[in-house]
Design an enzyme around this catalytic site. Sequence first.
Site, PDB file in Angstrom:
ATOM      1  N   MET A  18      23.504  98.907  20.257  1.00  0.00           N
ATOM      2  CA  MET A  18      22.091  98.654  20.557  1.00  0.00           C
ATOM      3  C   MET A  18      21.342  99.954  20.873  1.00  0.00           C
ATOM      4  SD  MET A  18      20.333  96.202  23.434  1.00  0.00           S
ATOM      5  CE  MET A  18      20.946  97.011  24.903  1.00  0.00           C
ATOM      6  N   LEU A 108      24.995 109.748  27.401  1.00  0.00           N
ATOM      7  CA  LEU A 108      24.393 108.577  28.041  1.00  0.00           C
ATOM      8  C   LEU A 108      25.402 107.851  28.919  1.00  0.00           C
ATOM      9  CD1 LEU A 108      22.500 109.033  25.448  1.00  0.00           C
ATOM     10  CD2 LEU A 108      21.870 106.677  25.827  1.00  0.00           C
ATOM     11  N   SER A 110      25.364 105.282  32.795  1.00  0.00           N
ATOM     12  CA  SER A 110      24.926 103.963  33.265  1.00  0.00           C
ATOM     13  C   SER A 110      24.618 104.031  34.754  1.00  0.00           C
ATOM     14  CB  SER A 110      26.061 102.977  33.018  1.00  0.00           C
ATOM     15  OG  SER A 110      25.910 101.840  33.834  1.00  0.00           O
ATOM     16  N   SER A 111      23.755 103.123  35.212  1.00  0.00           N
ATOM     17  CA  SER A 111      23.394 103.101  36.639  1.00  0.00           C
ATOM     18  C   SER A 111      24.563 102.656  37.517  1.00  0.00           C
ATOM     19  CB  SER A 111      22.193 102.180  36.863  1.00  0.00           C
ATOM     20  OG  SER A 111      22.484 100.870  36.420  1.00  0.00           O
ATOM     21  N   CYS A 112      25.636 102.154  36.917  1.00  0.00           N
ATOM     22  CA  CYS A 112      26.781 101.710  37.736  1.00  0.00           C
ATOM     23  C   CYS A 112      27.598 102.888  38.275  1.00  0.00           C
ATOM     24  CB  CYS A 112      27.655 100.726  36.985  1.00  0.00           C
ATOM     25  SG  CYS A 112      28.562 101.482  35.649  1.00  0.00           S
ATOM     26  N   TYR A 139      34.578 101.473  34.376  1.00  0.00           N
ATOM     27  CA  TYR A 139      33.522 101.979  33.493  1.00  0.00           C
ATOM     28  C   TYR A 139      32.763 103.098  34.209  1.00  0.00           C
ATOM     29  CZ  TYR A 139      29.342 101.685  30.491  1.00  0.00           C
ATOM     30  OH  TYR A 139      28.303 101.958  29.642  1.00  0.00           O
ATOM     31  N   LYS A 143      32.159 107.035  33.122  1.00  0.00           N
ATOM     32  CA  LYS A 143      30.827 107.612  32.935  1.00  0.00           C
ATOM     33  C   LYS A 143      30.590 108.803  33.872  1.00  0.00           C
ATOM     34  CE  LYS A 143      29.278 105.212  29.532  1.00  0.00           C
ATOM     35  NZ  LYS A 143      29.014 105.909  28.250  1.00  0.00           N
ATOM     36  N   PRO A 166      20.884 105.577  31.966  1.00  0.00           N
ATOM     37  CA  PRO A 166      19.991 104.423  31.835  1.00  0.00           C
ATOM     38  C   PRO A 166      20.368 103.277  32.763  1.00  0.00           C
ATOM     39  CG  PRO A 166      20.960 105.043  29.705  1.00  0.00           C
ATOM     40  CD  PRO A 166      21.727 105.747  30.787  1.00  0.00           C
ATOM     41  N   ASN A 168      20.065  98.929  33.464  1.00  0.00           N
ATOM     42  CA  ASN A 168      20.467  97.808  32.595  1.00  0.00           C
ATOM     43  C   ASN A 168      19.499  97.718  31.411  1.00  0.00           C
ATOM     44  OD1 ASN A 168      21.992  97.355  34.973  1.00  0.00           O
ATOM     45  ND2 ASN A 168      22.115  95.171  34.528  1.00  0.00           N
ATOM     46  N   LEU A 169      20.038  97.824  30.217  1.00  0.00           N
ATOM     47  CA  LEU A 169      19.194  97.834  29.020  1.00  0.00           C
ATOM     48  C   LEU A 169      19.212  96.484  28.327  1.00  0.00           C
ATOM     49  CD1 LEU A 169      20.384 101.273  27.604  1.00  0.00           C
ATOM     50  CD2 LEU A 169      18.319 100.811  28.943  1.00  0.00           C
ATOM     51  N   HIS A 182      25.787  91.162  28.717  1.00  0.00           N
ATOM     52  CA  HIS A 182      25.076  91.379  29.977  1.00  0.00           C
ATOM     53  C   HIS A 182      24.193  90.160  30.257  1.00  0.00           C
ATOM     54  CE1 HIS A 182      26.028  95.642  29.017  1.00  0.00           C
ATOM     55  NE2 HIS A 182      26.231  95.676  30.311  1.00  0.00           N
TER      56      HIS A 182
HETATM   57  O1  GFB Z   1      24.307  92.169  33.383  1.00  0.00           O
HETATM   58  P1  GFB Z   1      25.546  91.889  34.125  1.00  0.00           P
HETATM   59  O2  GFB Z   1      26.651  91.277  33.357  1.00  0.00           O
HETATM   60  O3  GFB Z   1      26.131  93.199  34.773  1.00  0.00           O
HETATM   61  O4  GFB Z   1      25.216  90.894  35.348  1.00  0.00           O
HETATM   62  P2  GFB Z   1      25.876  94.109  36.062  1.00  0.00           P
HETATM   63  C1  GFB Z   1      24.122  91.097  36.194  1.00  0.00           C
HETATM   64  C2  GFB Z   1      23.990  89.956  37.175  1.00  0.00           C
HETATM   65  O5  GFB Z   1      23.612  88.763  36.459  1.00  0.00           O
HETATM   66  C3  GFB Z   1      25.277  89.593  37.935  1.00  0.00           C
HETATM   67  C4  GFB Z   1      24.427  87.685  36.854  1.00  0.00           C
HETATM   68  O6  GFB Z   1      24.937  89.267  39.261  1.00  0.00           O
HETATM   69  C5  GFB Z   1      25.770  88.341  37.193  1.00  0.00           C
HETATM   70  O7  GFB Z   1      26.570  87.496  37.994  1.00  0.00           O
HETATM   71  N1  GFB Z   1      24.484  86.672  35.793  1.00  0.00           N
HETATM   72  C6  GFB Z   1      23.973  85.419  35.884  1.00  0.00           C
HETATM   73  C7  GFB Z   1      25.050  86.797  34.600  1.00  0.00           C
HETATM   74  N2  GFB Z   1      24.226  84.723  34.780  1.00  0.00           N
HETATM   75  C8  GFB Z   1      24.900  85.551  33.951  1.00  0.00           C
HETATM   76  C9  GFB Z   1      25.427  85.381  32.642  1.00  0.00           C
HETATM   77  O8  GFB Z   1      25.347  84.330  32.028  1.00  0.00           O
HETATM   78  N3  GFB Z   1      26.046  86.465  32.100  1.00  0.00           N
HETATM   79  C10 GFB Z   1      26.141  87.668  32.750  1.00  0.00           C
HETATM   80  N4  GFB Z   1      26.753  88.693  32.147  1.00  0.00           N
HETATM   81  N5  GFB Z   1      25.677  87.835  34.013  1.00  0.00           N
HETATM   82  C11 GFB Z   1      26.981  95.808  34.506  1.00  0.00           C
HETATM   83  C12 GFB Z   1      28.259  96.581  34.549  1.00  0.00           C
HETATM   84  O9  GFB Z   1      26.851  95.292  35.774  1.00  0.00           O
HETATM   85  O10 GFB Z   1      25.860  96.589  34.265  1.00  0.00           O
HETATM   86  C13 GFB Z   1      28.379  97.563  33.477  1.00  0.00           C
HETATM   87  O11 GFB Z   1      29.337  95.683  34.563  1.00  0.00           O
HETATM   88  C14 GFB Z   1      27.092  98.274  33.149  1.00  0.00           C
HETATM   89  O12 GFB Z   1      29.335  98.491  33.862  1.00  0.00           O
HETATM   90  C15 GFB Z   1      25.895  97.360  33.138  1.00  0.00           C
HETATM   91  O13 GFB Z   1      26.869  99.301  34.072  1.00  0.00           O
HETATM   92  C16 GFB Z   1      24.609  98.071  32.946  1.00  0.00           C
HETATM   93  O14 GFB Z   1      24.467  94.591  36.142  1.00  0.00           O
HETATM   94  O15 GFB Z   1      26.382  93.453  37.286  1.00  0.00           O
END
Ligand code: GFB
Length: 320
Positions: A18, A108, A110-112, A139, A143, A166, A168-169, A182
């Site tokens: 992406m 690039l 990540s904010s994590c 991860y 990074k 970056p 969350n994209l 995500h």
């Molecule tokens: O985007 P996400 O998967 O990653 O989840 P992170 C963000 C929040 O959304 C969490 C909630 O609190 C999830 O529990 N959430 C709610 C969901 N419903 C859903 C769903 O259906 N799917 C998903 N995926 N989440 C990631 C890192 O963290 O951020 C990576 O794991 C990376 O390393 C990325 O840095 C940018 O924001 O928590």
Amino acid sequence: MPYELKGKKVWVAGHRGMVGAAIVRRLVSENCEILTANRNDVDLKDQATVRAWVATAKPDAVFVAAAKVGGILANNSYPADFLYDNLMIEANIIEASFRSGVEKLCFLGSSCIYPKFAAQPIVEGALLTGELEPTNEWYAIAKIAGIKLCQAYRKQHGADFISAMPTNLYGPGDNFDLNSSHVMPALIRKAHEAKITGAKQIVVWGTGKPLREFLHVDDCADACVHLMKVYSDFEHVNVGSGEDLSVLALTKLVCEVVGYRGEIVHDLSKPDGTPRKLMSAEKLRTLGWEAKIELKKGIAETYAAFVAGQVTLRQAEARR
Ligand code: GFB
């Protein structure tokens, strides 16, 4: 002096992802030659292959947008893949780029990378000041190593390698697989399917309370190209919108855009992850860049791309 991309050979590593695809789109107006490496020919985890490809292609500038990425569940479930794959990919690209005399490289991340309980908004100096969030520490460590590689090559060899972090994209070309995606693409898909099937509710993982910042991938690509031109320093730079909202508020916004009016329920067996990760956008602002794509508009565009993708998929299936 700004780094001039015009007439340069620019390698976008990870051009099918992406972010890489967005950087390729953005570079079209820069009058440069865009280089891409085919996944079947160049395994970025293989040092010899990457060295050989870079030595032959001889890019002047490189964007390191290649990475193994995924949402909270994928990160938590495949720690070895997220750590090993990302370490290998970034180390191979950065080392090969140095060897072949690349003039400028933008890595690039990540904010994590930041501590789980970093003060908000998170400034660049918060790196390595506290414990990481366990769901994505693998991860994050990879990074952080990428940032440190760029800094090390700059310190030891004077290489003009920079890092952009970056937030969350989201955007067209995202991964909509519910197990590995995500939150944004997951919610778009869930709301869409619930609307189509007439389902009474959609399930949101966790409490819905965590706060997340979102940036459209085209804004991210624009910021990375901007940094490539104007920034040449040791410290990484946050790339964000400067605004966040709760997962529940995001869910409501996605439902509004999609046109789904059912109930929102929570699956508390799924992790919340870090409570908040709003990055300070101040450094990037002082470098002359701000996000332009408003969240609701960006979601609508991403939803349209998702629906168009579904139609294409069904047409391809019908042709088989
Ligand atoms: O985007 P996400 O998967 O990653 O989840 P992170 C963000 C929040 O959304 C969490 C909630 O609190 C999830 O529990 N959430 C709610 C969901 N419903 C859903 C769903 O259906 N799917 C998903 N995926 N989440 C990631 C890192 O963290 O951020 C990576 O794991 C990376 O390393 C990325 O840095 C940018 O924001 O928590």
